[in-house]
Scaffold this motif. Sequence first.
Motif, PDB file in Angstrom:
ATOM      1  N   LEU A  73      -5.171  -3.841   3.049  1.00 24.79           N
ATOM      2  CA  LEU A  73      -4.353  -4.986   3.472  1.00 24.79           C
ATOM      3  C   LEU A  73      -2.868  -4.676   3.328  1.00 24.79           C
ATOM      4  CD1 LEU A  73      -4.348  -7.951   4.407  1.00 24.79           C
ATOM      5  CD2 LEU A  73      -4.427  -8.614   1.985  1.00 24.79           C
ATOM      6  N   SER A  74      -2.510  -3.915   2.287  1.00 22.33           N
ATOM      7  CA  SER A  74      -1.092  -3.621   2.067  1.00 22.33           C
ATOM      8  C   SER A  74      -0.503  -2.759   3.171  1.00 22.33           C
ATOM      9  CB  SER A  74      -0.900  -2.935   0.713  1.00 22.33           C
ATOM     10  OG  SER A  74      -1.346  -1.594   0.741  1.00 22.33           O
ATOM     11  N   ASP A  75      -1.328  -1.942   3.825  1.00 30.56           N
ATOM     12  CA  ASP A  75      -0.845  -1.178   4.965  1.00 30.56           C
ATOM     13  C   ASP A  75      -0.492  -2.092   6.137  1.00 30.56           C
ATOM     14  OD1 ASP A  75      -0.870   1.432   3.980  1.00 30.56           O
ATOM     15  OD2 ASP A  75      -3.008   1.687   4.389  1.00 30.56           O
ATOM     16  N   LYS A  76      -1.038  -3.297   6.148  1.00 31.16           N
ATOM     17  CA  LYS A  76      -0.783  -4.254   7.221  1.00 31.16           C
ATOM     18  C   LYS A  76       0.369  -5.207   6.890  1.00 31.16           C
ATOM     19  CE  LYS A  76      -4.432  -2.654   9.347  1.00 31.16           C
ATOM     20  NZ  LYS A  76      -4.284  -1.783  10.556  1.00 31.16           N
ATOM     21  N   ILE A  77       0.411  -5.706   5.651  1.00 32.77           N
ATOM     22  CA  ILE A  77       1.391  -6.741   5.305  1.00 32.77           C
ATOM     23  C   ILE A  77       2.555  -6.207   4.478  1.00 32.77           C
ATOM     24  CG2 ILE A  77      -0.425  -8.490   5.364  1.00 32.77           C
ATOM     25  CD1 ILE A  77      -0.252  -8.594   2.294  1.00 32.77           C
ATOM     26  N   GLY A  78       2.469  -4.967   4.017  1.00 32.91           N
ATOM     27  CA  GLY A  78       3.521  -4.397   3.185  1.00 32.91           C
ATOM     28  C   GLY A  78       3.031  -4.131   1.778  1.00 32.91           C
ATOM     29  N   ARG A  79       3.373  -2.961   1.228  1.00 33.90           N
ATOM     30  CA  ARG A  79       2.847  -2.559  -0.076  1.00 33.90           C
ATOM     31  C   ARG A  79       3.452  -3.389  -1.215  1.00 33.90           C
ATOM     32  NH1 ARG A  79       3.511   2.851   2.926  1.00 33.90           N
ATOM     33  NH2 ARG A  79       1.482   2.928   3.963  1.00 33.90           N
ATOM     34  N   PHE A  80       4.774  -3.589  -1.181  1.00 34.35           N
ATOM     35  CA  PHE A  80       5.403  -4.410  -2.219  1.00 34.35           C
ATOM     36  C   PHE A  80       4.929  -5.856  -2.137  1.00 34.35           C
ATOM     37  CE2 PHE A  80       8.306  -0.846  -2.518  1.00 34.35           C
ATOM     38  CZ  PHE A  80       8.679  -0.849  -3.850  1.00 34.35           C
ATOM     39  N   ASN A  81       4.669  -6.325  -0.909  1.00 36.92           N
ATOM     40  CA  ASN A  81       4.199  -7.697  -0.734  1.00 36.92           C
ATOM     41  C   ASN A  81       2.853  -7.933  -1.395  1.00 36.92           C
ATOM     42  OD1 ASN A  81       6.458  -8.232   0.728  1.00 36.92           O
ATOM     43  ND2 ASN A  81       5.477  -8.177   2.724  1.00 36.92           N
ATOM     44  N   LEU A  82       2.095  -6.875  -1.624  1.00 37.59           N
ATOM     45  CA  LEU A  82       0.810  -7.024  -2.304  1.00 37.59           C
ATOM     46  C   LEU A  82       0.907  -6.673  -3.783  1.00 37.59           C
ATOM     47  CD1 LEU A  82      -2.563  -6.509  -0.743  1.00 37.59           C
ATOM     48  CD2 LEU A  82      -2.278  -5.710  -3.075  1.00 37.59           C
ATOM     49  N   LEU A  83       1.792  -5.735  -4.127  1.00 37.51           N
ATOM     50  CA  LEU A  83       1.917  -5.312  -5.523  1.00 37.51           C
ATOM     51  C   LEU A  83       2.376  -6.456  -6.415  1.00 37.51           C
ATOM     52  CD1 LEU A  83       1.671  -2.743  -7.325  1.00 37.51           C
ATOM     53  CD2 LEU A  83       4.146  -2.471  -7.043  1.00 37.51           C
ATOM     54  N   VAL A  84       3.315  -7.248  -5.935  1.00 37.76           N
ATOM     55  CA  VAL A  84       3.861  -8.347  -6.747  1.00 37.76           C
ATOM     56  C   VAL A  84       2.784  -9.367  -7.117  1.00 37.76           C
ATOM     57  CG1 VAL A  84       5.513 -10.246  -6.814  1.00 37.76           C
ATOM     58  CG2 VAL A  84       6.196  -8.041  -5.850  1.00 37.76           C
ATOM     59  N   PRO A  85       2.062  -9.949  -6.145  1.00 37.69           N
ATOM     60  CA  PRO A  85       1.018 -10.909  -6.547  1.00 37.69           C
ATOM     61  C   PRO A  85      -0.119 -10.285  -7.337  1.00 37.69           C
ATOM     62  CG  PRO A  85       0.941 -10.503  -4.172  1.00 37.69           C
ATOM     63  CD  PRO A  85       2.196  -9.882  -4.678  1.00 37.69           C
ATOM     64  N   ALA A  86      -0.415  -9.003  -7.104  1.00 40.53           N
ATOM     65  CA  ALA A  86      -1.473  -8.341  -7.880  1.00 40.53           C
ATOM     66  C   ALA A  86      -1.118  -8.346  -9.366  1.00 40.53           C
ATOM     67  CB  ALA A  86      -1.687  -6.919  -7.384  1.00 40.53           C
ATOM     68  N   ALA A  87       0.137  -8.015  -9.686  1.00 33.48           N
ATOM     69  CA  ALA A  87       0.575  -8.032 -11.083  1.00 33.48           C
ATOM     70  C   ALA A  87       0.616  -9.457 -11.620  1.00 33.48           C
ATOM     71  CB  ALA A  87       1.948  -7.379 -11.206  1.00 33.48           C
TER      72      ALA A  87
ATOM     73  N   SER B 168      -6.205  -6.159 -11.296  1.00 34.58           N
ATOM     74  CA  SER B 168      -5.599  -4.986 -11.937  1.00 34.58           C
ATOM     75  C   SER B 168      -5.856  -3.732 -11.112  1.00 34.58           C
ATOM     76  CB  SER B 168      -6.137  -4.799 -13.352  1.00 34.58           C
ATOM     77  OG  SER B 168      -7.536  -4.571 -13.347  1.00 34.58           O
ATOM     78  N   GLY B 169      -7.029  -3.661 -10.490  1.00 32.34           N
ATOM     79  CA  GLY B 169      -7.318  -2.536  -9.603  1.00 32.34           C
ATOM     80  C   GLY B 169      -6.391  -2.496  -8.411  1.00 32.34           C
ATOM     81  N   ALA B 170      -6.081  -3.670  -7.875  1.00 35.70           N
ATOM     82  CA  ALA B 170      -5.139  -3.742  -6.751  1.00 35.70           C
ATOM     83  C   ALA B 170      -3.771  -3.225  -7.164  1.00 35.70           C
ATOM     84  CB  ALA B 170      -5.039  -5.183  -6.254  1.00 35.70           C
ATOM     85  N   PHE B 171      -3.324  -3.605  -8.364  1.00 39.30           N
ATOM     86  CA  PHE B 171      -2.027  -3.124  -8.834  1.00 39.30           C
ATOM     87  C   PHE B 171      -2.023  -1.610  -8.971  1.00 39.30           C
ATOM     88  CE2 PHE B 171       0.771  -1.709 -12.208  1.00 39.30           C
ATOM     89  CZ  PHE B 171       1.978  -2.275 -11.841  1.00 39.30           C
ATOM     90  N   ILE B 172      -3.050  -1.065  -9.608  1.00 37.24           N
ATOM     91  CA  ILE B 172      -3.105   0.377  -9.850  1.00 37.24           C
ATOM     92  C   ILE B 172      -3.126   1.155  -8.542  1.00 37.24           C
ATOM     93  CG2 ILE B 172      -4.567   2.222 -10.777  1.00 37.24           C
ATOM     94  CD1 ILE B 172      -5.394   0.203 -12.985  1.00 37.24           C
ATOM     95  N   SER B 173      -3.860   0.661  -7.542  1.00 39.56           N
ATOM     96  CA  SER B 173      -3.997   1.412  -6.297  1.00 39.56           C
ATOM     97  C   SER B 173      -2.756   1.336  -5.415  1.00 39.56           C
ATOM     98  CB  SER B 173      -5.221   0.914  -5.507  1.00 39.56           C
ATOM     99  OG  SER B 173      -5.003  -0.384  -5.004  1.00 39.56           O
ATOM    100  N   VAL B 174      -2.005   0.239  -5.499  1.00 41.29           N
ATOM    101  CA  VAL B 174      -0.855   0.050  -4.604  1.00 41.29           C
ATOM    102  C   VAL B 174       0.446   0.544  -5.229  1.00 41.29           C
ATOM    103  CG1 VAL B 174       0.452  -1.667  -3.254  1.00 41.29           C
ATOM    104  CG2 VAL B 174      -2.013  -1.892  -3.485  1.00 41.29           C
ATOM    105  N   LEU B 175       0.470   0.739  -6.552  1.00 41.47           N
ATOM    106  CA  LEU B 175       1.695   1.198  -7.211  1.00 41.47           C
ATOM    107  C   LEU B 175       2.153   2.542  -6.662  1.00 41.47           C
ATOM    108  CD1 LEU B 175       3.842   0.878  -9.408  1.00 41.47           C
ATOM    109  CD2 LEU B 175       2.256   1.953 -11.024  1.00 41.47           C
TER     110      LEU B 175
END
Length: 447
Positions: free
Chosen positions: A316-330, A361-368
Amino acid sequence: MTEFEKGDDEMSWQHCGTEEFRHSLDGGKATTTQSHLASSTYHLNHTPQFPEGGVKGYLTIFGAFMALFCTFGQMNAFGTFQAWYAEHQLSHLQPSTIAWIGSLQLWVFFFSGGPIGQLFDTYGPRWIMIIGSVLYVFSIMMTSISTVYYQYLLAHGVLFGLGVGMLFYPSLSSVSTYFCKYRATALGVVAAGSSFGGVMYPIMLQRLFQRVGFGWGVRISGFLSGALCCIAIATVTRYAPPKQRGATCKLSETFRDSRFVLLALGGCFVALGLFIPFFYIVDYAHDLAIPSRMSFIVLAVMNAGGVIGRIAPAYLSDKIGRFNLLVPAAFFSGLLCVLFWVFSRTLVPLTIFAASYGFTSGAFISVLTPCVAQISDIRHIGSRIGILYSVISFPALVGGPAAGALLEGSNGQYLGMILFAGITVIAGSAFILAAKLKTESRLLARV
């Protein structure tokens, strides 16, 4: 090809997913302007220099998956060792003292990222991974014959963490060189290996400990891990045009990048609290009088949640932006601790928390890692990823023991430890949001 065109191609390679370069001639010289938002869109779709797969690229994903399965996956299972040590070999020590073994693993693993990244940028992955595999298997075998605390610190802490680092960083960095547009997806698939390992190892180790004893149980896991390391060594390669090899990453330039600094600060706060549930979820289940067999299952469920959390959000982050997903994941990882873990007093809600926390937490680790790559020159990708993890090694070192100290100070009550884990992760999400806004000031922009 003209000299000006060659320069443009080189810029496109160096700044994939980072910056858009618009060139105009001013007095016969090329001038460059940057747009961080355009970078996140333009170069994701205009980077022919990246293979975006191919046989070697997909083999690298497979090998990196195997490397993370048997290394970071077993590191995710430290809660199994924490509980076993507390009941057997190290039963005379406090939980916070035992937790230093796991924290030392994390610190050595994270801190080694800087020098390993530099070695990767210069020499590639192969020899680093060979040496790392030898150290990793040796550390497991030494753990199996350890009897006193300092031996566990050296074998299961220092050597284990270094071996994991020498397999982890070259694997992720190699995958990053084959992909740009789908980099987060590729890295998410690789990172899922650590969650699959985190599901298998707690269950496997707990059963082996009961059937063949601690020593042979650990040795069997070492033989399995060694075989998987051999597969990783044979399949992981790096892609880079010859003219890009040998570039060096200057530390001063890295820390002049405010986006990187803010991302690293956010990572520090997140690392302080993110791994606490992985360390203490089994002990917490024991405290609730949940049967021993089921308490290890809770840790496996947490890692199973990470399987989906590392793949789906990365795609999903490749579609909407990596930082846009990292923030809510954390943010939601911290929120789950504060609002849900506190009230999980029986097996069912605790299992729901474990699965949910594993996912976020997995989402954060993978997108960081893709976020670091997005703001980095691709020639320095190994170094920049390594530097980030070296920085966050220090809070990762003290997080587990600090949680244990809070647990002891409150006479075995988990509330203070849980709040500490949740609040630090939420604070980290605020710094990561600042890094995102520094890249592009519009809140809803695709970054």
